[in-house]
Design a protein around this motif. Structure first.
Motif, PDB file in Angstrom:
ATOM      1  N   LYS A   1       0.833  -1.202   0.000  1.00  0.00           N
ATOM      2  CA  LYS A   1       0.000   0.000   0.000  1.00  0.00           C
ATOM      3  C   LYS A   1       0.873   1.259   0.000  1.00  0.00           C
ATOM      4  O   LYS A   1       0.608   2.206  -0.734  1.00  0.00           O
ATOM      5  N   GLY A   2       1.920   1.258   0.785  1.00  0.00           N
ATOM      6  CA  GLY A   2       2.835   2.394   0.823  1.00  0.00           C
ATOM      7  C   GLY A   2       3.606   2.548  -0.474  1.00  0.00           C
ATOM      8  O   GLY A   2       3.884   3.669  -0.920  1.00  0.00           O
ATOM      9  N   ARG A   3       3.943   1.426  -1.082  1.00  0.00           N
ATOM     10  CA  ARG A   3       4.669   1.476  -2.365  1.00  0.00           C
ATOM     11  C   ARG A   3       3.792   2.071  -3.463  1.00  0.00           C
ATOM     12  O   ARG A   3       4.251   2.875  -4.272  1.00  0.00           O
ATOM     13  N   VAL A   4       2.519   1.688  -3.481  1.00  0.00           N
ATOM     14  CA  VAL A   4       1.595   2.229  -4.480  1.00  0.00           C
ATOM     15  C   VAL A   4       1.410   3.729  -4.258  1.00  0.00           C
ATOM     16  O   VAL A   4       1.422   4.515  -5.212  1.00  0.00           O
ATOM     17  N   ALA A   5       1.265   4.126  -2.994  1.00  0.00           N
ATOM     18  CA  ALA A   5       1.091   5.545  -2.682  1.00  0.00           C
ATOM     19  C   ALA A   5       2.305   6.348  -3.146  1.00  0.00           C
ATOM     20  O   ALA A   5       2.162   7.418  -3.749  1.00  0.00           O
ATOM     21  N   ARG A   6       3.492   5.852  -2.895  1.00  0.00           N
ATOM     22  CA  ARG A   6       4.705   6.553  -3.329  1.00  0.00           C
ATOM     23  C   ARG A   6       4.827   6.562  -4.844  1.00  0.00           C
ATOM     24  O   ARG A   6       5.310   7.527  -5.427  1.00  0.00           O
ATOM     25  N   GLY A   7       4.398   5.498  -5.489  1.00  0.00           N
ATOM     26  CA  GLY A   7       4.403   5.476  -6.949  1.00  0.00           C
ATOM     27  C   GLY A   7       3.475   6.527  -7.536  1.00  0.00           C
ATOM     28  O   GLY A   7       3.818   7.207  -8.508  1.00  0.00           O
TER      29      GLY A   7
ATOM     30  N   SER B   1       4.983   9.924  -7.058  1.00  0.00           N
ATOM     31  CA  SER B   1       6.057  10.085  -8.042  1.00  0.00           C
ATOM     32  C   SER B   1       5.489  10.496  -9.402  1.00  0.00           C
ATOM     33  O   SER B   1       6.018  11.413 -10.049  1.00  0.00           O
ATOM     34  N   CYS B   2       4.430   9.851  -9.827  1.00  0.00           N
ATOM     35  CA  CYS B   2       3.801  10.205 -11.104  1.00  0.00           C
ATOM     36  C   CYS B   2       3.275  11.636 -11.086  1.00  0.00           C
ATOM     37  O   CYS B   2       3.426  12.373 -12.070  1.00  0.00           O
TER      38      CYS B   2
ATOM     39  N   GLY C   1      10.356  13.573  -7.641  1.00  0.00           N
ATOM     40  CA  GLY C   1       9.706  12.430  -8.270  1.00  0.00           C
ATOM     41  C   GLY C   1      10.636  11.238  -8.399  1.00  0.00           C
ATOM     42  O   GLY C   1      10.230  10.098  -8.160  1.00  0.00           O
ATOM     43  N   ALA C   2      11.884  11.494  -8.745  1.00  0.00           N
ATOM     44  CA  ALA C   2      12.853  10.404  -8.876  1.00  0.00           C
ATOM     45  C   ALA C   2      13.118   9.739  -7.527  1.00  0.00           C
ATOM     46  O   ALA C   2      13.187   8.507  -7.435  1.00  0.00           O
TER      47      ALA C   2
ATOM     48  N   LEU D   1      10.102   7.723  -6.548  1.00  0.00           N
ATOM     49  CA  LEU D   1      10.057   6.504  -7.352  1.00  0.00           C
ATOM     50  C   LEU D   1      11.059   5.479  -6.812  1.00  0.00           C
ATOM     51  O   LEU D   1      10.757   4.287  -6.734  1.00  0.00           O
ATOM     52  N   PHE D   2      12.239   5.931  -6.417  1.00  0.00           N
ATOM     53  CA  PHE D   2      13.234   5.043  -5.797  1.00  0.00           C
ATOM     54  C   PHE D   2      12.647   4.398  -4.542  1.00  0.00           C
ATOM     55  O   PHE D   2      12.786   3.187  -4.337  1.00  0.00           O
ATOM     56  N   GLU D   3      11.976   5.198  -3.704  1.00  0.00           N
ATOM     57  CA  GLU D   3      11.360   4.658  -2.490  1.00  0.00           C
ATOM     58  C   GLU D   3      10.311   3.600  -2.839  1.00  0.00           C
ATOM     59  O   GLU D   3      10.241   2.557  -2.200  1.00  0.00           O
ATOM     60  N   ALA D   4       9.498   3.887  -3.854  1.00  0.00           N
ATOM     61  CA  ALA D   4       8.447   2.939  -4.244  1.00  0.00           C
ATOM     62  C   ALA D   4       9.035   1.630  -4.765  1.00  0.00           C
ATOM     63  O   ALA D   4       8.580   0.549  -4.396  1.00  0.00           O
TER      64      ALA D   4
END
Length: 70
Positions: free
Chosen positions: A14-20, A23-24, A47-48, A51-54
């Protein structure tokens, strides 16, 4: 410099999707603000990093000990 545990993944899907998504949004805003180079550059870098975090499944705030709600 940093302990090995600092770089271990610390967010779930869920956190990865939120960060993605963040980023977008940052990349889209950077593109829209391309007339203002400093703003576009800051948004592009943000954003970069997000995206790295995601992709890594890692959050810098959590790695520093802050509790994030997600």
């Amino acid at each position: 410099m940093f302990s090995k545990n600092f770089w271990t993944p610390n967010i779930d899907g869920k956190g990865r999707v939120a960060r993605g998504l963040v980023s977008c949004i940052a990349f889209a805003a950077a593109y829209r603000l391309r007339e203002v180079p400093w703003a576009a550059l800051l948004l592009g870098i943000s954003g970069a990093f997000t995206l790295f975090e995601a992709l890594r499944g890692w959050c810098v705030a959590r790695a520093c000990g802050l509790k994030t709600p997600m």
